[in-house]
Design an enzyme around this catalytic site. Structure first.
Site, PDB file in Angstrom:
ATOM      1  N   ARG A  23     -11.953 -31.631  12.772  1.00  0.00           N
ATOM      2  CA  ARG A  23     -10.810 -32.576  12.528  1.00  0.00           C
ATOM      3  C   ARG A  23     -11.254 -33.614  11.213  1.00  0.00           C
ATOM      4  O   ARG A  23     -11.168 -35.056  11.589  1.00  0.00           O
ATOM      5  CB  ARG A  23     -10.702 -33.546  13.797  1.00  0.00           C
ATOM      6  CG  ARG A  23     -10.072 -32.829  15.037  1.00  0.00           C
ATOM      7  CD  ARG A  23      -8.528 -32.141  14.608  1.00  0.00           C
ATOM      8  NE  ARG A  23      -8.152 -31.242  15.599  1.00  0.00           N
ATOM      9  CZ  ARG A  23      -8.518 -29.854  15.585  1.00  0.00           C
ATOM     10  NH1 ARG A  23      -8.988 -29.375  14.574  1.00  0.00           N
ATOM     11  NH2 ARG A  23      -8.199 -29.144  16.656  1.00  0.00           N
ATOM     12  N   GLU A  71      -9.082 -39.476  17.793  1.00  0.00           N
ATOM     13  CA  GLU A  71      -8.785 -38.924  16.871  1.00  0.00           C
ATOM     14  C   GLU A  71      -7.675 -39.429  16.073  1.00  0.00           C
ATOM     15  O   GLU A  71      -7.457 -39.090  14.831  1.00  0.00           O
ATOM     16  CB  GLU A  71      -8.382 -37.321  17.524  1.00  0.00           C
ATOM     17  CG  GLU A  71      -7.789 -36.513  16.463  1.00  0.00           C
ATOM     18  CD  GLU A  71      -7.687 -35.090  17.236  1.00  0.00           C
ATOM     19  OE1 GLU A  71      -8.244 -34.600  18.099  1.00  0.00           O
ATOM     20  OE2 GLU A  71      -6.564 -34.394  16.771  1.00  0.00           O
ATOM     21  N   SER A 109      -3.713 -35.540  20.945  1.00  0.00           N
ATOM     22  CA  SER A 109      -4.809 -35.830  21.543  1.00  0.00           C
ATOM     23  C   SER A 109      -5.268 -37.203  20.980  1.00  0.00           C
ATOM     24  O   SER A 109      -5.530 -37.298  19.887  1.00  0.00           O
ATOM     25  CB  SER A 109      -6.000 -34.916  21.244  1.00  0.00           C
ATOM     26  OG  SER A 109      -5.429 -33.397  21.870  1.00  0.00           O
TER      27      SER A 109
END
Ligand SMILES: Cc1cc2nc3c(=O)[nH]c(=O)nc-3n(C[C@H](O)[C@H](O)[C@H](O)COP(=O)(O)OP(=O)(O)OC[C@H]3O[C@@H](n4cnc5c(N)ncnc54)[C@H](O)[C@@H]3O)c2cc1C
Length: 303
Positions: A178, A298, A228
Site C-alpha cells: 500500500r 490506510e 479497509s
C-alpha cells in the site's frame, strides 16, 4: 484576491477549455460520501492541460491534491484548501497493443480489467472489484486476492515536483505494501503501462465474477466507505484484531464499525469526517490497549 482565486483567474484566461469547479463539495467525489468543499477543482482531459494547470498552481504556491475515484480518501468537513485535480472519469484514454495496456490515470480499475478481459488478457482480474482509478491504484499499490499493482505495472508516466514529465520503470517506483514513490503527494501519476498475459476471455470473466461474489459476501458494500480503514499490521489482520476487541457496531455519530467486516468503518448515515476520525481514534486506542498492536490508517486524510 487570494492565491487560489488568482489561480482560477489565470486558468480561465490561459486554458478556457479546462473544466473548473470552485467550491465543489468533496462529498460528491469520495466513496465515504464525506467531506467539505474543494477550494478549486479542475477536471483535465488531456495530459498537457493537467501538466500546465499543476505547473501554474505550483508557480503560485497553491498546494495541489490529486484525486482519482476518492475510494481511499477521508476529506475534512471544512474541505480542502488546495487545488484539487480530479482525474476520474474524463482523463481515461486506454490503448491495448498485444499484451501491453497503456492508460491515463483516471480510468477506473474495473473498466481497465473489463477492457483487458475483452482483449483476452489475464492478470488484472484481482483489480476488477477495487473501486479506484489506475492512478490511485498505482499510488496505493492496491491489491486483493493475491494480486497487486506491482505485479503488472511496467512503466509509469510521472509529473515531477519540478514540472517535468518522466517515464519511470517499475523498479524506480518503490512499490511496497500500500505504498509507492507517488504516496508523497508530490509526484503525480499521469499514465501507466501494464504487462498482462494472453488468456481466455470467458475464464477471465468467470474469475472476476467469483471475486465479485466473494466481495459481496464479505464486505459491507451496501454502505458508503473507503474500504479497509487500517493497513494490515505485520503478522496480524486489522479486522480480526478489531473484531477480537468486540468493536463491531461501535459508533460515533454516523460512523460505524461494520457489523459485517470489522476492517471497514462505514458511513451508516449522515457521518461527518470528524465522526470517522473520532471512531478511528477509539479503535486504535482500544486495539492497542488490548493487544499492543498499533493500527496505521490506510485511508488518506486530506484537508
Ligand atoms: C468498497 C471498497 C473496497 C476496496 N477494496 C480494496 C482492495 O481490495 N484492495 C485495495 O488495495 N484497496 C481497496 N480499496 C481502497 C481503494 O479503492 C484503493 O486504495 C484505490 O486504489 C484508490 O484509488 P482511487 O482512485 O479511489 O484513489 P483516491 O482515493 O482518489 O486517492 C488515494 C490516494 O492516491 C492519490 N492519487 C490518486 N490518483 C493519483 C494520481 N494520478 N497520481 C498521484 N497520486 C494519486 C491521492 O492523492 C490519495 O493520496 C477499497 C475501497 C472501497 C471503498
Amino acid at each position: 484576491m487570494n492565491q487560489i482565486q488568482m489561480l482560477q483567474q489565470q486558468l480561465e484566461q490561459r486554458m478556457p477549455e479546462l473544466e473548473l469547479r470552485p467550491g465543489e463539495p468533496m462529498s460528491r467525489h469520495t466513496t465515504f460520501r464525506v467531506g467539505g468543499p474543494a477550494a478549486l477543482m479542475a477536471c483535465p482531459r488531456e495530459t498537457e492541460e493537467l501538466v500546465e494547470a499543476v505547473k501554474l498552481a505550483r508557480e503560485l504556491e497553491v498546494p495541489t491534491v490529486v484525486v482519482g475515484n476518492g475510494s481511499n480518501l477521508l476529506v475534512d468537513d471544512q474541505g480542502v484548501n488546495a487545488f484539487v485535480v480530479k482525474t476520474v472519469p474524463q482523463y481515461s484514454k486506454c490503448q491495448i497493443q498485444g499484451s501491453e495496456v497503456t492508460a491515463q490515470s483516471g480510468i477506473l480499475l474495473s473498466q481497465l480489467a473489463t477492457r483487458a478481459a475483452e482483449a483476452g488478457l489475464t492478470g488484472l482480474e484481482f483489480a476488477h472489484g477495487i473501486p479506484g482509478s489506475l492512478g490511485g491504484g498505482v499510488t496505493m499499490n492496491a491489491g486483493a486476492y493475491g494480486g497487486e499493482m506491482v505485479q503488472v505495472v511496467t512503466k509509469v508516466g510521472v509529473l515531477l515536483p519540478s514540472g517535468e514529465v518522466e517515464e519511470w520503470e517499475a523498479q524506480r517506483c518503490q512499490f511496497r505494501y500500500r505504498h509507492s514513490a507517488f504516496s508523497d503527494g508530490k509526484h503525480l501519476v499521469l499514465w501507466a503501462k501494464l504487462r498482462l498475459q494472453p488468456g481466455q476471455p470467458d475464464a477471465i470473466r468467470e474469475t472476476m465474477r467469483d471475486l465479485a461474489a466473494k466481495r459481496r459476501e464479505k464486505q459491507p458494500l451496501e454502505y458508503p466507505s473507503a474500504g479497509s480503514t487500517f493497513k494490515r499490521p505485520e503478522g496480524h489482520f486489522a479486522a480480526a484484531l478489531i473484531d477480537q476487541c468486540g468493536l463491531k457496531g461501535l459508533r460515533v455519530g454516523g460512523a460505524m464499525v461494520s457489523e459485517k467486516h470489522a476492517g471497514f468503518v462505514v458511513n451508516a448515515g449522515g457521518a461527518t469526517c470528524s465522526d470517522v476520525l473520532r471512531l478511528m481514534d477509539q479503535i486504535r486506542e482500544r486495539v492497542f490497549q488490548a493487544t499492543g498492536v498499533e493500527l496505521e490508517p490506510e485511508v488518506k486524510y486530506v484537508k
